[in-house]
Scaffold this motif. Structure first.
Motif, PDB file in Angstrom:
ATOM      1  N   ASN A 275       0.832  -1.200   0.000  1.00 12.45           N
ATOM      2  CA  ASN A 275       0.000   0.000   0.000  1.00 12.45           C
ATOM      3  C   ASN A 275       0.870   1.255   0.000  1.00 12.45           C
ATOM      4  OD1 ASN A 275      -2.318  -1.512   0.020  1.00 12.45           O
ATOM      5  ND2 ASN A 275      -2.794  -1.179   2.173  1.00 12.45           N
TER       6      ASN A 275
ATOM      7  N   GLY B 160      -0.334  -3.254  -4.067  1.00 12.30           N
ATOM      8  CA  GLY B 160      -1.050  -2.099  -3.556  1.00 12.30           C
ATOM      9  C   GLY B 160      -1.949  -1.586  -4.651  1.00 12.30           C
TER      10      GLY B 160
ATOM     11  N   HIS C 135      -8.230  -0.571   0.891  1.00 10.61           N
ATOM     12  CA  HIS C 135      -7.817  -1.331   2.069  1.00 10.61           C
ATOM     13  C   HIS C 135      -8.566  -2.656   2.204  1.00 10.61           C
ATOM     14  CE1 HIS C 135      -5.688   2.148   3.879  1.00 10.61           C
ATOM     15  NE2 HIS C 135      -5.053   1.198   4.527  1.00 10.61           N
TER      16      HIS C 135
END
Length: 412
Positions: A199, A229, A238
């Motif tokens: 991420n 990511g 997320h």
């Protein structure tokens, strides 16, 4: 049905809103005059000057020597600049084998860097101690005190939810569930913002890498283990528990079968081929040639992915065969991302990225066979700093969001 009561627009609240607006403009611009800020915000001259005075007093803005405004005559216009040294942030990459620490100013410019090997770490306490050592070294190199650091972003090779909790469903991920963030906060005093390394990699690429200007973006960390990511319309994905982009599903993908990354697969295939004495390749000279009739080399022969890529560049057929096999496997991995999230661009990142540039033509050629929406594929220009650069961006996002609540420490 009753609606929530409206929040009164008090003078103090308006002043705070205006301060946030002006600070946001100044932090992304160079020197600006009062007139320029008036035009950019629509605020009155009196409001702009009053709020800038507040920001100067807080330490966020500095006033430069007055200069004449080309649009007017008479009194010179006041000139303002964001104080990029009002504080500092840290970007920390905590990998399985190494930690890298970047110390940056508030425009994200690196002022110091340090690192430590984590390959011999046996306990969580040892990992924390080595990360702490690298942080102390970076701060000392720049002459920066803990009190001048406003936040630290930290990347780990495990899913992290929005609250900063590490998902521990996988044994590998549990290595990072050590309370490291809270321990560093206790040692140094600044907040530590844990995030998944991939991420952070996509944040770094979008900010300073190949993904600038691309809001539908995927970064594929492709070294020892695959991790991705994902960014959709400029927003980091997320998932409910931080698991968006995790690659354990690759165990179910035909032609892939594991989460092993490019470096590991290249190394393992080379070792397996070298274990056969009939294999003729220049790679043997790199690991100690075996004469005819000698015992075969063990599968743990020390050969590196970089050596295989180099041999392929020199035309070695065995090495070229390995790269063709790895390119096919990687194309399947990229295709799964194309099918699931449809990014415009997939960036290969991590320490192996530059060497993996040789794989791009083969990957792009095969993608059209696997998906009707093939993305562009590129190699990261950030090298092994991709996660730490993203961690700096993560910390800067925190600072920008909480700027008016942070107390700046001015060095004596």
């Amino acid at each position: 049905m009753t609606s929530a009561p409206a929040i009164a627009a008090t003078p103090a609240l308006l002043r705070r809103v205006n301060a946030g607006k002006l600070l946001g403009i100044l932090s992304s611009a160079g020197v600006m005059t009062g007139t320029g800020l008036i035009q950019a915000t629509g605020l009155t001259r009196a409001t702009v000057h009053a709020v800038c005075n507040d920001l100067i007093e807080m330490g966020w803005v500095v006033e430069l020597e007055a200069g004449r405004d080309d649009s007017s005559v008479g009194r010179p216009s006041r000139r303002f600049e964001f104080n990029s040294r009002a504080g500092y942030v840290l970007g920390i990459d905590i990998g399985a084998g190494r930690t890298t620490v970047l110390l940056a100013d508030l425009r994200g410019e690196t002022v110091a860097k340090a690192g430590r090997s984590l390959s011999a770490v046996k306990t969580p306490a040892e990992r924390t101690a080595l990360v702490h050592e690298a942080v102390v070294e970076a701060l000392a190199a720049a002459g920066i005190a803990d009190s001048q650091v406003l936040a630290a972003g930290a990347g780990v090779a495990a899913p992290v939810d929005r609250a900063g909790n590490i998902l521990v469903d996988d044994e590998f991920w549990r290595r990072f569930d050590t309370g490291l963030g809270s321990q560093l906060t206790e040692l140094h005093g600044w907040p530590v913002l844990l995030e998944n390394d991939a991420n952070l990699a996509v944040l770094g690429e979008h900010w300073r890498g190949e993904g600038q200007g691309v809001d539908d973006l995927a970064v594929l960390l492709a070294g020892e283990r695959f991790g991705s990511g994902l960014m959709d319309s400029g927003r980091l994905l997320h998932g409910s528990r931080g698991g968006a982009g995790e690659m354990l599903y690759l165990k179910l993908v035909e032609g892939v079968g594991t989460t092993h990354g490019i470096a590991r697969i290249v190394r393992d295939q080379a070792a397996q081929l070298l274990a056969d004495p009939a294999t003729r390749t220049s790679l043997r000279a790199l690991v100690g040639d075996q004469p005819a009739g000698a015992a075969p080399l063990p599968p743990t022969t020390a050969i590196t992915a970089e050596q295989v890529f180099a041999a392929a560049s020199d035309g070695d057929e065995v090495a070229l065969g390995i790269l063709r096999s790895v390119a096919t496997r990687t194309a399947r991995v990229v295709a799964t991302l194309a099918i699931l999230v449809n990014p415009e661009l997939v960036v290969l990142g991590g320490a192996v990225a530059e060497a993996a540039r040789q794989l791009l033509p083969e990957i792009e050629q095969q993608l059209a066979d696997y998906t009707s929406t093939p993305p562009r594929v590129a190699v990261s220009s950030l090298g092994d700093a991709i996660v730490s650069v993203g961690a700096v961006r993560h910390a800067l996002n925190y600072v920008e969001q909480h700027a008016l609540d942070l107390e700046l420490t001015r060095p004596g």
